[in-house]
Motif scaffolding. Structure first.
Motif, PDB file in Angstrom:
ATOM      1  N   GLY A  17       0.809  -1.217   0.000  1.00 54.20           N
ATOM      2  CA  GLY A  17       0.000   0.000   0.000  1.00 54.20           C
ATOM      3  C   GLY A  17       0.843   1.268   0.000  1.00 54.20           C
ATOM      4  O   GLY A  17       0.543   2.231  -0.706  1.00 54.20           O
ATOM      5  N   ILE A  18       1.895   1.271   0.788  1.00 54.30           N
ATOM      6  CA  ILE A  18       2.787   2.434   0.825  1.00 54.30           C
ATOM      7  C   ILE A  18       3.414   2.651  -0.545  1.00 54.30           C
ATOM      8  O   ILE A  18       3.441   3.764  -1.067  1.00 54.30           O
ATOM      9  CB  ILE A  18       3.870   2.266   1.911  1.00 54.30           C
ATOM     10  CG1 ILE A  18       3.240   2.363   3.297  1.00 54.30           C
ATOM     11  CG2 ILE A  18       4.994   3.286   1.728  1.00 54.30           C
ATOM     12  CD1 ILE A  18       4.125   1.872   4.423  1.00 54.30           C
ATOM     13  N   ASN A  19       3.897   1.581  -1.146  1.00 57.69           N
ATOM     14  CA  ASN A  19       4.515   1.724  -2.468  1.00 57.69           C
ATOM     15  C   ASN A  19       3.502   2.134  -3.526  1.00 57.69           C
ATOM     16  O   ASN A  19       3.860   2.807  -4.495  1.00 57.69           O
ATOM     17  CB  ASN A  19       5.255   0.450  -2.865  1.00 57.69           C
ATOM     18  CG  ASN A  19       6.645   0.403  -2.265  1.00 57.69           C
ATOM     19  OD1 ASN A  19       7.144   1.394  -1.738  1.00 57.69           O
ATOM     20  ND2 ASN A  19       7.277  -0.741  -2.342  1.00 57.69           N
ATOM     21  N   LEU A  20       2.244   1.767  -3.347  1.00 60.15           N
ATOM     22  CA  LEU A  20       1.207   2.227  -4.279  1.00 60.15           C
ATOM     23  C   LEU A  20       1.016   3.741  -4.198  1.00 60.15           C
ATOM     24  O   LEU A  20       0.598   4.367  -5.162  1.00 60.15           O
ATOM     25  CB  LEU A  20      -0.118   1.519  -3.997  1.00 60.15           C
ATOM     26  CG  LEU A  20      -0.234   0.085  -4.517  1.00 60.15           C
ATOM     27  CD1 LEU A  20      -1.461  -0.599  -3.934  1.00 60.15           C
ATOM     28  CD2 LEU A  20      -0.278   0.062  -6.039  1.00 60.15           C
ATOM     29  N   THR A  21       1.324   4.332  -3.051  1.00 59.65           N
ATOM     30  CA  THR A  21       1.217   5.793  -2.938  1.00 59.65           C
ATOM     31  C   THR A  21       2.489   6.488  -3.422  1.00 59.65           C
ATOM     32  O   THR A  21       2.444   7.655  -3.797  1.00 59.65           O
ATOM     33  CB  THR A  21       0.929   6.240  -1.492  1.00 59.65           C
ATOM     34  OG1 THR A  21       2.046   5.932  -0.666  1.00 59.65           O
ATOM     35  CG2 THR A  21      -0.312   5.600  -0.949  1.00 59.65           C
ATOM     36  N   PHE A 114      13.494   7.951   0.549  1.00 60.55           N
ATOM     37  CA  PHE A 114      13.500   7.587   1.967  1.00 60.55           C
ATOM     38  C   PHE A 114      12.509   6.464   2.251  1.00 60.55           C
ATOM     39  O   PHE A 114      12.841   5.474   2.898  1.00 60.55           O
ATOM     40  CB  PHE A 114      13.139   8.799   2.829  1.00 60.55           C
ATOM     41  CG  PHE A 114      14.304   9.660   3.188  1.00 60.55           C
ATOM     42  CD1 PHE A 114      15.321   9.920   2.296  1.00 60.55           C
ATOM     43  CD2 PHE A 114      14.381  10.244   4.434  1.00 60.55           C
ATOM     44  CE1 PHE A 114      16.390  10.724   2.636  1.00 60.55           C
ATOM     45  CE2 PHE A 114      15.448  11.051   4.795  1.00 60.55           C
ATOM     46  CZ  PHE A 114      16.450  11.281   3.882  1.00 60.55           C
ATOM     47  N   ALA A 115      11.285   6.626   1.789  1.00 59.51           N
ATOM     48  CA  ALA A 115      10.241   5.645   2.106  1.00 59.51           C
ATOM     49  C   ALA A 115      10.468   4.324   1.372  1.00 59.51           C
ATOM     50  O   ALA A 115      10.401   3.254   1.978  1.00 59.51           O
ATOM     51  CB  ALA A 115       8.866   6.213   1.769  1.00 59.51           C
ATOM     52  N   GLY A 178      -0.770   6.966   2.959  1.00 63.60           N
ATOM     53  CA  GLY A 178       0.537   6.444   3.322  1.00 63.60           C
ATOM     54  C   GLY A 178       0.872   6.514   4.798  1.00 63.60           C
ATOM     55  O   GLY A 178       1.486   5.598   5.354  1.00 63.60           O
ATOM     56  N   SER A 179       0.465   7.587   5.466  1.00 60.87           N
ATOM     57  CA  SER A 179       0.827   7.755   6.884  1.00 60.87           C
ATOM     58  C   SER A 179       0.272   6.662   7.786  1.00 60.87           C
ATOM     59  O   SER A 179       1.022   6.082   8.586  1.00 60.87           O
ATOM     60  CB  SER A 179       0.397   9.140   7.380  1.00 60.87           C
ATOM     61  OG  SER A 179       1.091  10.131   6.675  1.00 60.87           O
ATOM     62  N   PRO A 180      -1.021   6.327   7.694  1.00 66.24           N
ATOM     63  CA  PRO A 180      -1.524   5.242   8.557  1.00 66.24           C
ATOM     64  C   PRO A 180      -0.863   3.898   8.258  1.00 66.24           C
ATOM     65  O   PRO A 180      -0.613   3.104   9.173  1.00 66.24           O
ATOM     66  CB  PRO A 180      -3.024   5.181   8.252  1.00 66.24           C
ATOM     67  CG  PRO A 180      -3.362   6.450   7.578  1.00 66.24           C
ATOM     68  CD  PRO A 180      -2.099   6.951   6.945  1.00 66.24           C
ATOM     69  N   LEU A 181      -0.554   3.659   6.992  1.00 68.75           N
ATOM     70  CA  LEU A 181       0.113   2.403   6.633  1.00 68.75           C
ATOM     71  C   LEU A 181       1.529   2.359   7.206  1.00 68.75           C
ATOM     72  O   LEU A 181       2.001   1.315   7.639  1.00 68.75           O
ATOM     73  CB  LEU A 181       0.152   2.224   5.109  1.00 68.75           C
ATOM     74  CG  LEU A 181      -1.208   1.994   4.449  1.00 68.75           C
ATOM     75  CD1 LEU A 181      -1.087   2.028   2.934  1.00 68.75           C
ATOM     76  CD2 LEU A 181      -1.821   0.679   4.903  1.00 68.75           C
TER      77      LEU A 181
END
Length: 186
Positions: A17-21, A114-115, A178-181
């Motif tokens: 999910g993070i990478n999807l954002t 970074f992410a 992204g933040s909640p994930l």
């Protein structure tokens, strides 16, 4: 053991999910055409923010590698997502190429680096070595698959609301999704 597997799959879903954002870098071809056609930027002016972002994106892994092992991935993923979101929001106010280089090129590029560099190792640590290749592939695929849904969304937003609203929407989306994930990573 069942609880451990559930946690591992939660981390995997969060990583994908993070990478999807984070796949907003793939949108630059759509954005640059709009900047050239609707805002009068030359091709060179509309192109420069992207290589700047890519150059800074690749600085993420060397910068975060050992530090994320020491301080935890959550800090670096949250920092990255925050930079991406704020960079996109600021890009909506871009008045010229230099501003776009600073907002999209610098902030978004560093944020993605970074992410992205911190997500995959954090997820891999939850899985047995026999599954690490598959897990890595799934997490990394999230980044590549972002273009499949973000491209059409960006196209319709640009043509329906304009480039500024598109950046603002994408920035808010990156922060909100992204933040909640990122909080699920440890």
């Amino acid at each position: 053991m069942k609880n451990g597997k559930q946690k591992a799959y939660t981390k995997l879903a969060a990583g994908v999910g993070i990478n999807l954002t984070l796949g907003v870098l793939y949108l630059w071809s759509i954005i640059s055409k709009t900047l050239g056609a609707d805002h009068g930027w030359t091709t060179q002016q509309a192109t420069i923010p992207y290589p700047t972002a890519i150059h800074l994106c690749v600085q993420g892994p060397p910068t975060t590698g050992r530090r994320q092992d020491r301080f935890g991935p959550r800090r670096f993923v949250l920092t990255g997502i925050t930079l991406v979101g704020l960079g996109l929001l600021a890009s909506g106010f871009a008045s010229g190429p230099l501003w776009m280089i600073l907002t999209f090129g610098l902030l978004v590029g560093l944020g993605v680096g970074f992410a992205y560099a911190s997500v995959t190792p954090a997820v891999m640590k939850w899985f047995h070595r026999d599954s690490k290749g598959l897990v890595t592939g799934l997490v990394v695929a999230g980044f590549a698959l972002a273009s499949a849904y973000l491209g059409p969304v960006a196209y319709y937003l640009i043509h329906g609301l304009g480039i500024s609203w598109t950046f603002w929407f994408l920035g808010l989306f990156a922060l909100a999704a992204g933040s909640p994930l990122a909080l699920l990573l440890q």
